[in-house]
Design an enzyme around this catalytic site. Sequence first.
Site, short mmCIF file in Angstrom:
data_model
loop_
_atom_site.label_atom_id
_atom_site.label_comp_id
_atom_site.label_asym_id
_atom_site.label_seq_id
_atom_site.Cartn_x
_atom_site.Cartn_y
_atom_site.Cartn_z
N GLY A 150 -2.62 13.74 -5.64
CA GLY A 150 -2.29 13.64 -7.06
C GLY A 150 -3.42 12.96 -7.83
O GLY A 150 -4.34 12.36 -7.25
N CYS A 151 -3.36 13.06 -9.15
CA CYS A 151 -4.45 12.55 -9.98
C CYS A 151 -4.48 11.02 -9.95
O CYS A 151 -5.53 10.41 -9.65
CB CYS A 151 -4.32 13.08 -11.40
N TYR A 152 -3.36 10.37 -10.22
CA TYR A 152 -3.34 8.89 -10.15
C TYR A 152 -3.68 8.40 -8.73
O TYR A 152 -4.45 7.44 -8.58
CB TYR A 152 -1.98 8.34 -10.55
N ALA A 155 -7.55 8.53 -8.23
CA ALA A 155 -8.27 7.47 -8.95
C ALA A 155 -7.99 6.10 -8.34
O ALA A 155 -8.86 5.22 -8.35
CB ALA A 155 -7.88 7.48 -10.43
#
Length: 347
Positions: A150-152, A155
């Site tokens: 996932g994106c979060y 990061a």
Amino acid sequence: MSTALRVAILGASGYTGAELVRLLVRHPDVRLVALTAERQAGKPLAEVFPHLGGYDLPDLVKIDQVDWDGVDFVFCALPHGTTQDVIASLPPRLKVVDLSADFRLHDVETYATWYGHAHKAPELQAEAVYGLVEDNRAAVKAARLVANPGCYPTASQLPLLPLLRQGLILADDIIIDAKSGVSGAGRDAKQANLYGEVAEGVHAYGVAGHRHAPEIEQGVSEAAGKPVVLNFTPHLMPMSRGIHASIYVKLAPGKTADDLRAALVDAYKGETFVRVLPAGVAPQTRHVKGSNHCLIGVFPDRVPGRAILLSVIDNLVKGASGQAIQNMNLMMGYPEDRGLEQAPLFP
Ligand SMILES: NC(=O)C1=CN([C@@H]2O[C@H](COP(=O)(O)OP(=O)(O)OC[C@H]3O[C@@H](n4cnc5c(N)ncnc54)[C@H](OP(=O)(O)O)[C@@H]3O)[C@@H](O)[C@H]2O)C=CC1
Ligand SMILES: CC(=O)N[C@@H](CCC(=O)OP(=O)(O)O)C(=O)O
């Protein structure tokens, strides 16, 4: 005769699907042979996404219209919850990168708790490899099915995992304050994402209950060598793309923010897509817009014994489609950065 890899994108009429097309039309080893949609099926892609006109691309079709004999590799960019059945029905010879959350959590019980239904393909879950490339490269190379992070979680984990592995920060005191652009929510119409709801303000959502918490905790726990529960609060920002994570950590006894910075520089020194910024420089989402990079900044906190990690990615590139192509490159034995050489758009 062409030896190009014949690629299908399932969900090509969505944001991550379109981003896959944008990047893959320039990939020299790939030919896009099938693009699917649900409601938009039957249309030329250029009608849905005019910026992708001018390429010789197949029209959007429904998934059951794809001729799988003519496909070698599949990107699955469908809503989570719909993907397990689809991938289970594909010919098993096909290599797959799934951009949804459907195969990211190793434990199917944890999946059921957070996603509200029993996992529909537990045997495939056992086979799926978590595709955070910089952390899991060897397994990705050998994988048939990769769960794109996932994106979060991308990061957040890139700065945290090397520090936890080396015992430089304490695993029981991690606070992740993260912000996302609205494209992170997909192209489907939702009231919460109307211009009037997001244009001039910021709001937290999923407070103490977002489904990316267990995904981040899975990686962090593995790196720390013990179960970890952490604080993760996402926010929606008035911007179209980008993730910014401010991560507040407690230093291990005797360690400094400079030690963290040096460890991250060392951990990522051979990496194309992760860069640790010089001391005192804060990354901005604009620095990675349209590119597959993650930029990391490390700062000492004013509170003694603490440090602040800042991490930015483009949610649609390193947070989704770019990382998916990075995974494909590894699975196929291509150079890892092929098709991903774009410089960021700035400002
Ligand atoms: N957006 C982001 O930043 C990120 C997204 N992801 C994940 O990637 C996946 C795709 O996300 P995104 O591109 O944003 O989503 P979108 O909502 O923009 O696109 C979804 C796509 O799936 C198709 N679709 C919807 N329902 C069905 C169905 N029942 N059967 C077949 N096809 C269907 C849609 O077709 P149609 O347009 O015709 O309805 C569209 O092509 C999701 O799982 C998401 O969680 C992961 C990381 C980041
Ligand atoms: C802004 C926004 O709504 N973001 C999405 C995350 C998108 C993403 O990376 O992840 P998944 O593939 O897990 O959906 C959310 O918070 O659910």
